[in-house]
Design a protein around this motif. Structure first.
Motif, short mmCIF file in Angstrom:
data_model
loop_
_atom_site.label_atom_id
_atom_site.label_comp_id
_atom_site.label_asym_id
_atom_site.label_seq_id
_atom_site.Cartn_x
_atom_site.Cartn_y
_atom_site.Cartn_z
N LEU A 131 0.94 -1.15 0.06
CA LEU A 131 -0.15 0.10 0.12
C LEU A 131 0.91 1.33 -0.14
CD1 LEU A 131 -2.57 -1.04 2.80
CD2 LEU A 131 -2.77 -1.32 0.25
N THR A 132 0.49 2.22 -0.77
CA THR A 132 1.24 3.52 -0.81
C THR A 132 0.59 4.31 0.21
OG1 THR A 132 -0.59 4.57 -1.93
CG2 THR A 132 1.12 3.43 -3.40
N GLU A 133 1.35 5.41 0.77
CA GLU A 133 0.79 6.35 1.89
C GLU A 133 -0.58 6.72 1.62
OE1 GLU A 133 0.28 7.61 5.08
OE2 GLU A 133 1.90 6.22 4.77
N GLU A 134 -0.82 7.21 0.02
CA GLU A 134 -2.18 7.59 -0.04
C GLU A 134 -3.10 6.61 0.13
OE1 GLU A 134 -2.34 8.58 -4.51
OE2 GLU A 134 -4.11 9.98 -4.12
N ASP A 135 -2.96 5.33 -0.19
CA ASP A 135 -3.71 4.39 0.13
C ASP A 135 -4.22 4.20 1.60
OD1 ASP A 135 -3.53 3.28 -2.74
OD2 ASP A 135 -2.20 1.81 -2.21
N ARG A 136 -2.93 4.14 2.34
CA ARG A 136 -3.23 4.07 3.84
C ARG A 136 -4.10 5.34 4.40
NH1 ARG A 136 0.15 0.17 5.46
NH2 ARG A 136 1.75 -0.40 4.03
N ALA A 137 -3.93 6.40 3.74
CA ALA A 137 -4.60 7.80 4.21
C ALA A 137 -5.98 7.28 3.83
CB ALA A 137 -4.07 8.84 3.42
N PHE A 138 -6.47 6.97 2.79
CA PHE A 138 -7.96 6.42 2.28
C PHE A 138 -8.60 5.56 3.33
CE2 PHE A 138 -10.70 3.95 -0.04
CZ PHE A 138 -11.85 4.73 -0.75
N LEU A 139 -7.63 4.44 3.49
CA LEU A 139 -8.21 3.67 4.62
C LEU A 139 -8.57 4.15 6.03
CD1 LEU A 139 -6.10 0.58 3.40
CD2 LEU A 139 -8.57 0.71 3.01
N ARG A 140 -7.43 4.86 6.34
CA ARG A 140 -7.64 5.52 7.71
C ARG A 140 -8.87 6.51 7.75
NH1 ARG A 140 -2.09 6.34 7.75
NH2 ARG A 140 -2.40 8.39 6.91
N LYS A 141 -9.33 7.10 6.59
CA LYS A 141 -10.48 8.09 6.59
C LYS A 141 -11.73 7.16 6.55
CE LYS A 141 -12.13 10.13 2.97
NZ LYS A 141 -12.28 10.36 1.50
N LEU A 142 -11.91 6.17 5.94
CA LEU A 142 -12.73 5.46 5.84
C LEU A 142 -13.19 4.67 7.35
CD1 LEU A 142 -12.34 2.63 3.03
CD2 LEU A 142 -14.31 4.31 3.23
N LEU A 143 -12.12 4.26 7.98
CA LEU A 143 -12.21 3.54 9.35
C LEU A 143 -12.61 4.77 10.23
CD1 LEU A 143 -9.25 1.17 8.87
CD2 LEU A 143 -11.68 0.52 9.08
N SER A 144 -12.12 5.78 10.28
CA SER A 144 -12.62 6.85 11.00
C SER A 144 -13.92 7.32 10.82
CB SER A 144 -11.70 8.28 11.01
OG SER A 144 -11.68 8.92 9.73
N GLU A 145 -14.43 7.53 9.75
CA GLU A 145 -15.75 7.85 9.26
C GLU A 145 -16.89 6.85 9.68
OE1 GLU A 145 -15.90 8.09 5.12
OE2 GLU A 145 -15.17 9.95 5.01
N ASP A 146 -16.56 5.70 9.87
CA ASP A 146 -17.49 4.46 10.09
C ASP A 146 -17.18 3.81 11.31
OD1 ASP A 146 -18.41 4.83 7.61
OD2 ASP A 146 -17.78 3.11 6.77
N GLY A 147 -16.20 4.32 12.23
CA GLY A 147 -15.95 3.90 13.58
C GLY A 147 -15.12 2.31 13.30
N GLU A 148 -15.74 1.53 14.11
CA GLU A 148 -15.20 0.23 14.30
C GLU A 148 -15.74 -0.70 12.90
OE1 GLU A 148 -12.60 -0.70 16.38
OE2 GLU A 148 -12.70 1.48 16.38
N ALA A 149 -16.78 -0.24 12.52
CA ALA A 149 -17.45 -0.97 11.68
C ALA A 149 -16.74 -1.05 10.14
CB ALA A 149 -18.91 -0.90 11.33
N LEU A 150 -16.65 -2.31 9.35
CA LEU A 150 -16.07 -2.23 8.11
C LEU A 150 -17.10 -1.50 7.24
CD1 LEU A 150 -14.83 -5.88 7.51
CD2 LEU A 150 -13.51 -3.76 8.24
N PRO A 151 -16.81 -0.65 6.20
CA PRO A 151 -17.72 0.08 5.51
C PRO A 151 -18.43 -0.91 4.67
CG PRO A 151 -15.39 0.20 4.70
CD PRO A 151 -15.36 -0.44 5.86
N SER A 152 -19.61 -0.64 4.35
CA SER A 152 -20.48 -1.58 3.37
C SER A 152 -20.34 -1.04 1.97
CB SER A 152 -21.75 -1.62 3.85
OG SER A 152 -22.51 -0.30 3.56
N GLU A 153 -20.18 -1.77 1.05
CA GLU A 153 -19.94 -1.23 -0.21
C GLU A 153 -20.97 -0.76 -1.27
OE1 GLU A 153 -17.71 -3.32 -3.54
OE2 GLU A 153 -17.57 -4.69 -1.83
N ASP A 154 -22.17 -1.38 -0.82
CA ASP A 154 -23.24 -1.03 -1.96
C ASP A 154 -24.28 -0.30 -1.13
OD1 ASP A 154 -21.96 -2.70 -3.77
OD2 ASP A 154 -22.51 -4.30 -2.57
#
Ligand code: 9D3
Length: 251
Positions: free
Chosen positions: A228-251
């Motif tokens: 993963l690039t630093e940009e990838d990690r930043a995107f994932l961090r943003k997702l996880l902070s938005e949705d708390g502990e839950a995995l984001p649902s895709e659809d």
């Protein structure tokens, strides 16, 4: 590359190996598939290939003699290529194993049937054992086709685009992004506008994010190992902070 496949059911291979990419690879000479019916090497009048297990317990076991005779008559004694047994007890098949096999000029695949195979085949003839996953098949034939298919597409000059195998999701370590083709609206369902924008930078970023989202959602085990690039990690961090502990649902 040459495959020699030893089986009690050679006819089940034809509908698959005669068509599509494997069929084309055989026509072009990149791939040779030689099918051998183990029963052709049984010597008794009933052409017996199986027998009851020593020690009892029911079920039937594939006899050693016809298998040794078949493999040694085709590959020499000792066999002049790896002899791979398809078995639920084998090492797990993966893209990495497929890449290893694609480097070889020749391999023999041995397909089991019944409850199993006389242990002396495993000990004194087989050089490697492969399983295609943790589910129960009725024999090794479908597993041999899976191995043949995954290896064939890695051989030189088999796919149109020589870089295509490197782009595979299991080569990059992430699941693929969604794909769309025409029409732009089907039953009212629209293609994501970014894909129609013509902005190739934006499209590449959207696809990468979709890959990350999909991998996080469906295969977090892959994400842990992905490059993963630093940009990838930043995107994932943003997702996880938005949705708390839950995995984001895709659809
Ligand atoms: C009914 C006998 N089983 C005891 C629980 C053992 C067994 C023997 C033979 C189960 C399946 C088979 C046939 N399968 C294969 O030969 C096989 C296989 C598979 O079943 N799953 C995943 N990979 C492979 S590779 C060959």
């Amino acid at each position: 590359m040459r495959f020699d496949i030893f089986t009690l059911f050679p006819e089940v291979f034809h509908p698959y190996i005669d068509v599509s990419i494997i069929g084309r690879a055989r026509k072009s000479g990149a791939l040779e598939v030689h099918l051998h019916n183990i029963r052709d090497w049984a010597t008794d009048k009933h052409r017996t290939v199986d027998d009851e297990p020593y020690g009892g317990g029911g079920g039937m076991v594939m006899k050693a003699e016809p298998i040794f005779a078949a493999v040694e008559s085709v590959l020499g004694r000792p066999p002049q290529a790896p002899v791979i047994l398809l078995t639920p007890q084998g090492r797990p098949f993966s893209q990495k194993v497929a890449r290893e096999l694609a480097e070889l000029p020749r391999v023999a695949l041995l397909c089991g049937r019944y409850e199993g195979i006389d242990e002396r085949v495993r000990q004194h003839l087989v050089t490697d054992e492969i399983s295609i996953g943790d589910y129960v098949l009725t024999g090794g034939e479908l597993a041999a086709l899976v191995v043949l298919d995954a290896v064939t597409r890695l051989l030189p000059n088999v796919l149109g685009d020589p870089d295509a195998p490197d782009k595979d999701s299991h080569a990059t370590g992430l699941l693929e992004h969604p794909h769309y083709t025409r029409p732009a609206v089907f039953r009212g369902w629209e293609v994501p506008p970014v894909l129609l924008s013509g902005d190739h930078g934006k499209i590449a970023r959207w696809r990468r994010e979709q890959s990350l989202l999909r991998t996080l959602h469906r295969r977090p085990d892959l994400l842990a190992k992905a490059q993963l690039t630093e940009e990838d990690r930043a995107f994932l961090r943003k997702l996880l902070s938005e949705d708390g502990e839950a995995l984001p649902s895709e659809d």
